[in-house]
Scaffold this motif. Structure first.
Motif, PDB file in Angstrom:
ATOM      1  N   THR A 225       0.851  -1.188   0.000  1.00 14.50           N
ATOM      2  CA  THR A 225       0.000   0.000   0.000  1.00 14.50           C
ATOM      3  C   THR A 225       0.885   1.237   0.000  1.00 14.50           C
ATOM      4  OG1 THR A 225      -1.637  -1.190   1.309  1.00 14.50           O
ATOM      5  CG2 THR A 225      -1.887   1.194   1.177  1.00 14.50           C
TER       6      THR A 225
ATOM      7  N   VAL B 252       0.464   5.380   0.502  1.00 13.13           N
ATOM      8  CA  VAL B 252      -0.460   6.400   0.995  1.00 13.13           C
ATOM      9  C   VAL B 252       0.233   7.755   0.879  1.00 13.13           C
ATOM     10  CG1 VAL B 252      -1.723   7.178   3.044  1.00 13.13           C
ATOM     11  CG2 VAL B 252      -1.453   4.739   2.607  1.00 13.13           C
ATOM     12  N   ASP B 253      -0.506   8.779   0.427  1.00 13.06           N
ATOM     13  CA  ASP B 253       0.086  10.116   0.406  1.00 13.06           C
ATOM     14  C   ASP B 253      -0.023  10.728   1.803  1.00 13.06           C
ATOM     15  OD1 ASP B 253      -2.517  11.142   0.655  1.00 13.06           O
ATOM     16  OD2 ASP B 253      -2.635  11.788  -1.424  1.00 13.06           O
TER      17      ASP B 253
ATOM     18  N   SER C 159      -1.760  13.050   2.950  1.00 15.04           N
ATOM     19  CA  SER C 159      -3.102  13.400   3.411  1.00 15.04           C
ATOM     20  C   SER C 159      -3.875  12.162   3.869  1.00 15.04           C
ATOM     21  CB  SER C 159      -3.869  14.129   2.305  1.00 15.04           C
ATOM     22  OG  SER C 159      -4.155  13.239   1.230  1.00 15.04           O
TER      23      SER C 159
ATOM     24  N   ARG D  62      -4.588   9.503   1.874  1.00 10.62           N
ATOM     25  CA  ARG D  62      -5.304   8.888   0.751  1.00 10.62           C
ATOM     26  C   ARG D  62      -4.483   7.738   0.177  1.00 10.62           C
ATOM     27  NH1 ARG D  62      -5.595  10.108  -4.993  1.00 10.62           N
ATOM     28  NH2 ARG D  62      -3.876  11.531  -4.579  1.00 10.62           N
ATOM     29  N   VAL D  63      -5.099   6.565   0.027  1.00 15.37           N
ATOM     30  CA  VAL D  63      -4.425   5.418  -0.582  1.00 15.37           C
ATOM     31  C   VAL D  63      -4.327   5.673  -2.077  1.00 15.37           C
ATOM     32  CG1 VAL D  63      -4.548   2.951  -1.046  1.00 15.37           C
ATOM     33  CG2 VAL D  63      -5.251   3.825   1.195  1.00 15.37           C
ATOM     34  N   VAL D  64      -3.093   5.721  -2.585  1.00 14.89           N
ATOM     35  CA  VAL D  64      -2.893   5.991  -4.012  1.00 14.89           C
ATOM     36  C   VAL D  64      -2.517   4.732  -4.786  1.00 14.89           C
ATOM     37  CG1 VAL D  64      -2.329   8.423  -3.691  1.00 14.89           C
ATOM     38  CG2 VAL D  64      -0.505   6.729  -3.611  1.00 14.89           C
TER      39      VAL D  64
ATOM     40  N   TYR E 211       5.482  10.028   0.213  1.00 17.18           N
ATOM     41  CA  TYR E 211       4.532   8.927   0.359  1.00 17.18           C
ATOM     42  C   TYR E 211       5.009   7.973   1.444  1.00 17.18           C
ATOM     43  CZ  TYR E 211       2.728  10.515  -4.113  1.00 17.18           C
ATOM     44  OH  TYR E 211       2.195  11.272  -5.109  1.00 17.18           O
TER      45      TYR E 211
END
Length: 69
Positions: A16, A18-19, A21, A23-25, A48
């Motif tokens: 995974t 995540v950024d 913020s 949010r999963v990118v 990230y």
């Protein structure tokens, strides 16, 4: 990006990204080898968090921050 865990596992791994913020990118599953590639070409520039977990149990194996330039 190439990831080397320095250990092999017979279980699949959940990867995974995540950024900052939260949010999963990116979320993917890879075979439990110690060396694999994560496609980051589509990510915007920024920081990230990469998390690797056992896909069966959800137990976190590794976590690292990285910067996409």
């Amino acid at each position: 990006m190439t990831v080397n865990l320095n250990k092999n596992t017979s279980n699949d791994l959940g990867v995974t990204i995540v950024d900052l913020s939260g949010r999963v990118v990116l979320s993917s599953r890879v075979k439990g080898t110690g060396l694999f590639t994560v496609a980051t070409a589509g990510l915007r520039h920024g920081m990230y968090i990469l998390t690797i977990a056992d896909a069966a149990s959800g137990k976190k194996i590794a976590e690292s921050k990285f910067i996409k330039k």
